[in-house]
Design an enzyme around this catalytic site. Structure first.
Site, PDB file in Angstrom:
ATOM      1  N   LYS A  58      47.692  51.684  23.401  1.00  0.00           N
ATOM      2  CA  LYS A  58      46.455  51.243  23.340  1.00  0.00           C
ATOM      3  C   LYS A  58      45.557  52.085  24.409  1.00  0.00           C
ATOM      4  CE  LYS A  58      43.880  47.184  24.901  1.00  0.00           C
ATOM      5  NZ  LYS A  58      43.051  47.781  26.018  1.00  0.00           N
ATOM      6  N   ASP A 110      51.486  64.293  32.157  1.00  0.00           N
ATOM      7  CA  ASP A 110      50.659  65.586  32.094  1.00  0.00           C
ATOM      8  C   ASP A 110      50.727  66.221  33.227  1.00  0.00           C
ATOM      9  OD1 ASP A 110      50.517  64.495  29.363  1.00  0.00           O
ATOM     10  OD2 ASP A 110      48.415  64.259  29.626  1.00  0.00           O
ATOM     11  N   SER A 132      48.458  50.162  28.044  1.00  0.00           N
ATOM     12  CA  SER A 132      47.179  50.029  28.544  1.00  0.00           C
ATOM     13  C   SER A 132      47.425  50.445  29.953  1.00  0.00           C
ATOM     14  CB  SER A 132      46.698  48.564  28.660  1.00  0.00           C
ATOM     15  OG  SER A 132      45.378  48.288  28.809  1.00  0.00           O
TER      16      SER A 132
END
Length: 440
Positions: free
Chosen positions: A344, A330, A319
């Protein structure tokens, strides 16, 4: 009459994390006074409040191909002799969505969730365990800035009675429930301590901020590493993370290791604020609701540090942990090390209902800065290193060795930093002394 609402989006693993949010508004189709009158002071009131919230906010407009209005008719057609019956019927109705994160909580469950994600509790501030050999309730540690630590409670103290009631045979949960209470109220603990007779210690309960961030300076050879373990994204996590980063920076660390292993998630806003402490520029996360509405959260040029960073994750990093990990990966801000994360990628809001119960409802999907949907897949670490069952058991039984050279994933993080951040040619950018209070 509508009640004012206040809602905070959040990310959570089922039964692991959440946040207190709104007082729900009761809205009925049409203006049928008979229906309204029938719902007054009835268990059906809470049932319909919950149905309305799901109808208004749930991420899937088809409700998992379920006729959601027919569900309401069925719920209101039943006669409930108790709130428990109504709660059970509501839980059965929510199962039709096939979404474990959209769930109903009775008042006790909702209160527990509220305390967990607020990062606070009302009590005296001690962590307890049941001694494996003696089966006696024992203090693991008194919490910082708590009545217990101010009164001189020590790790290893035995709690033999609470308000005169002997604790023999009492579970940690039962003892904790008796020790907690309203701020300003009194509780008496009988303390057993080596080298002295048992004594009664009166304490006044207070509001206590739970430590979700723990950190320390690690001297690893010639290098100074700031080790930070973040256990949950509670409402106080970003403040505690800010203090950790700044304190370690003042101790002139060369790099950081951020440990998110076992972190089930928590507040969306907390994950964004912490991401902004570590990322100067770039996207953090993008959310999409059922109408296709998009919201993107980005860094704001106020990172607290630009020092090299390694992040540790495992299958229980979920989460909000995955939002932070995805943003760091990223944006090429950190090296991610460990096991595949939980997977999730859903956002919930949590509402309080009129009788003190609560409802968590999935309202959006989220995507990492690269546009990746990690649902049921998780984030793949840059360096994948899984612990063996023997290694996991060893660390579980020796928790003080987590984040040391005897922890294989931490050791690998040090090796990665040694090859990159600590290389002689590496030029570390200076620390920016920015405050998280400027993060919006």
């Amino acid at each position: 009459m509508n009640r004012p609402t206040r809602r905070f989006p959040l990310l959570q693993v089922a039964l692991c994390s959440g946040v207190v949010a709104a007082t729900a508004t009761l809205t009925l189709f049409g203006s049928d006074r008979a229906v309204k009158a029938a719902l007054q002071d009835s268990p059906k009131t809470v049932v319909d409040e919950a149905w309305q919230i799901v109808n208004r906010e749930y991420v899937d407009g088809t409700f998992n191909r379920t006729d959601w209005r027919a569900v309401r008719q069925g719920l209101l057609a039943k006669s409930y002799t108790s709130r428990t019956q109504a709660y059970d019927a509501l839980r059965d109705a929510l199962k039709k969505l096939d979404d474990p994160y959209t769930r109903f909580m009775d008042p006790k469950q909702y209160e527990a969730l509220s305390s967990q994600t607020s990062g606070e509790l009302s009590g005296v501030g001690i962590r307890l365990e049941l001694d494996e050999k003696t089966k006696v309730l024992t203090v693991v540690e008194p919490l910082e800035n708590s009545p217990a630590i101010r009164a001189g409670v020590k790790a290893g103290d035995r709690i033999t009675a609470i308000n005169g009631k002997l604790t023999k045979g009492m579970s940690v949960e039962d003892a904790s429930n008796q020790i907690r209470g309203e701020v300003g109220s009194k509780v008496s603990l009988r303390i057993g301590r080596d080298g002295t007779s048992e004594f009664d210690l009166p304490l006044t309960r207070a509001r206590i901020e739970l430590q979700t961030v723990r950190y320390s300076l690690r001297q690893e050879g010639k290098n100074r590493v700031g080790y930070i373990r973040l256990n949950e994204f509670s409402s106080h996590a970003s403040e505690q993370m800010q203090r950790a980063i700044q304190d370690l920076a003042a101790q002139k660390v060369n790099a950081y290791v951020l440990d998110l292993r076992g972190n089930p998630g928590g507040l969306l806003q907390s994950s964004i604020e912490i991401s902004r402490m570590l990322i100067d520029k770039g996207a953090i996360v993008r959310t999409v609701d059922r109408k296709g509405g998009k919201e993107e959260f980005v860094a704001n040029n106020n990172a607290l540090t630009k020092l090299p960073l390694a992040v540790l994750v495992d299958g229980n990093s979920a989460s909000s942990s995955e939002i932070l990990t995805g943003a760091l990966k990223d944006n090429k801000r950190a090296t991610v090390i460990g096991s595949q994360t939980f997977g999730k990628a859903l956002v919930q809001s949590v509402h309080s209902l009129s009788d003190g119960s609560g409802l968590a409802v999935t309202i959006a999907h989220y995507y990492t800065p690269a546009g990746t949907d990690i649902s049921h897949k998780g984030i793949t670490p840059d360096i994948k290193i899984d612990l063996t069952d023997a290694q996991r058991k060893f660390l579980a039984t020796n928790p003080k060795l987590i984040g040391t050279q005897q922890d294989p994933q931490y050791a690998r993080a040090l090796a990665v930093l040694e090859q990159t951040a600590f290389a002689p040619s590496n030029q570390v950018k200076p620390l920016q002394q920015s405050l998280v209070n400027s993060v919006k």
